[in-house]
Design a protein around this motif. Sequence first.
Motif, short mmCIF file in Angstrom:
data_model
loop_
_atom_site.label_atom_id
_atom_site.label_comp_id
_atom_site.label_asym_id
_atom_site.label_seq_id
_atom_site.Cartn_x
_atom_site.Cartn_y
_atom_site.Cartn_z
N GLU A 1 40.83 33.06 31.80
CA GLU A 1 41.43 34.39 32.01
C GLU A 1 40.99 34.76 33.33
OE1 GLU A 1 41.18 38.63 29.81
OE2 GLU A 1 41.15 38.59 32.19
N SER B 1 44.81 38.72 36.51
CA SER B 1 44.84 40.02 35.58
C SER B 1 45.17 41.16 36.49
CB SER B 1 43.66 40.18 34.75
OG SER B 1 43.42 39.17 33.96
N HIS C 1 45.99 38.24 32.17
CA HIS C 1 45.96 39.45 31.24
C HIS C 1 46.39 40.76 32.25
CE1 HIS C 1 44.26 41.48 27.69
NE2 HIS C 1 43.84 42.44 28.47
N ASP D 1 41.32 44.61 24.39
CA ASP D 1 40.42 43.47 24.62
C ASP D 1 40.10 42.94 23.26
OD1 ASP D 1 40.32 42.21 27.14
OD2 ASP D 1 39.01 43.79 27.85
N ALA E 1 42.85 41.29 21.91
CA ALA E 1 43.29 39.79 23.00
C ALA E 1 42.25 38.73 22.36
CB ALA E 1 43.15 39.99 24.41
#
Length: 569
Positions: free
Chosen positions: A122, A125, A162, A315, A318
């Motif tokens: 990730e 973001s 993200h 989070d 996720a």
Amino acid sequence: MEIKALIAQTVEEAVKKAFPGVETGLSYEALLEVPPDSKMGDFAFPCFRLSKALRMAPPMIALKLGEAIDKPELCRAENVNGYLNFFLNRENFARDTLQKVMAAPEKWGSGEEGRGKTACVEYSSINIAKRFHLGHLSTTVIGNSLKRIYDFQGWNTVSINHLGDWGTQFGKMIAAYKRWGNKEEVEAGGVDEMTRLYVRFNQEAQDNAELEDEGRAWFKKIEDGDPEALEIFHWFKDVTLKDAMRVYDILGVHFDSYAGESFYADKTDRIVRELEEKNLLRESDGAKIVDLSEYDMPPCLILKSDGATLYATRDLAAAIYRKETYHFDQSLYIVAYQQDLHFRQFFKVLELMGYDWARDQCKHVAFGMVSYEGQGLSTRKGVMIYLDELLQKAQEKALEIIREKSPNLPNKEEVARQVGVGAVVYATLQNNRIKDIDFRWDRALNFDGETGPYVQYTFARCGAVLRKAGELDAAPDYGALTDDEAQAVLRLLARFPEDVRAACRTNEPYMVTRAVTDIAKAYNKYYYEHRILEGEAAAQAARVQLTDAVRAVIKTGLYLIGMEAPERM
Ligand code: ARG
């Protein structure tokens, strides 16, 4: 295996052979020294380090070990004053290294470590309705590089952006848009226009309490899936992403998923329920929290008193979603060091929920701060560097330099793009992640220092040598590559796969930056001290092959850090 490790292995085998049954417990590789003058050998092993374990005088040990070594294809060993000096079989080493590299030049440094495994990476973001600024450069560039490095090590990677696209500010923005905005202005002004609306909202809300209610009402509508609210919200997102895409395109950055915070907003109920069932939720001033005092951390906030979810709640959702969807073996979060506590907190909560994988599979890959020409970044104090502007400026500055240095280059604009953008990427990945970066133009665009342009220039130089050499039909005489300068290049080429592997294991792209820079420096030294296209055809062929290998490995290295390699500069 790196040459030093091979020599260490040779020492170890000699000890076993000459002194059967003795366990020294030493790391031979760590003990190997490089003599100050290569006339004394390529490596030296100080035998006095063994005298205690073997109860013998160093010169005697050196003698016995020397007798036990019989590997002429690798090296010869001489004992001098209690040292065992190793002279590599340089010709063999050159042949061996170049044949291995040239068997599949573009694959040199790739690995199989990740075969059959999945890594979620990730990065970037960014936040919706905010300009893409320098603060998001490191995450974008480090993440892009790590994704490429993981791919190269055989991992199946999933790159995730993200997006920061959830929160009451989006309700306020819609309220402001409905009052004072219009479609054309947002389309034309993009993120700047959204920011203008948002700022006006906050100013006017100071004297007009109704506005706050309006904002809240619109956010509630987003949450409830009201079509009009969603349409505006998605449109704001599209406009922001369209801007960001320009930056991503310039940097060559791609994502497999843009599932951001809003994507998880409706997946948090399950988290709350699970926390409740596992008896982890506590009330605190009307809010719901997970107490982490036992782990020396402040509580992790799960629900506000009005029932709204928080950053950490999303989070948690996720992380579990990614596990269940991608079945990752590693889940990396490339996020600034400032969020260290947040990650430690929610990783701990996952563990407490019984998700053991959080402990060793979830990793916060943190990095330091970026300043610009000595000034810290800040939204409030005015120094705000937008990434599209920075990259634009980089290309302009590079073009100026190229016009001056290479007036005859046909594709100056194209090269300026590669060099300018590359300079920014290189500067970001030059040191270990956690180190703060002060971005400076004169440093980033210096063609002679340890910079992106310098490495790219070396790549182009190799290409020029190869073009000049044309087709050589002689078979290479590797005896022509036994000088110190050629050997230094060869050693770096030989260890490149280990450098890439180390970069992957530690999530440190700078190890690749370091490796290509060292190769470029070593090759330039070689280039200045030797005539590549002179003498025997077979010797030329060997030097040209060395050049070819350097070119291939630099290209790979640059790709892995996210830079392009210009054919000519
Ligand atoms: N959007 C956040 C920011 O710009 C970063 C998100 C980090 N990722 C995460 N999973 N929390 O600060």
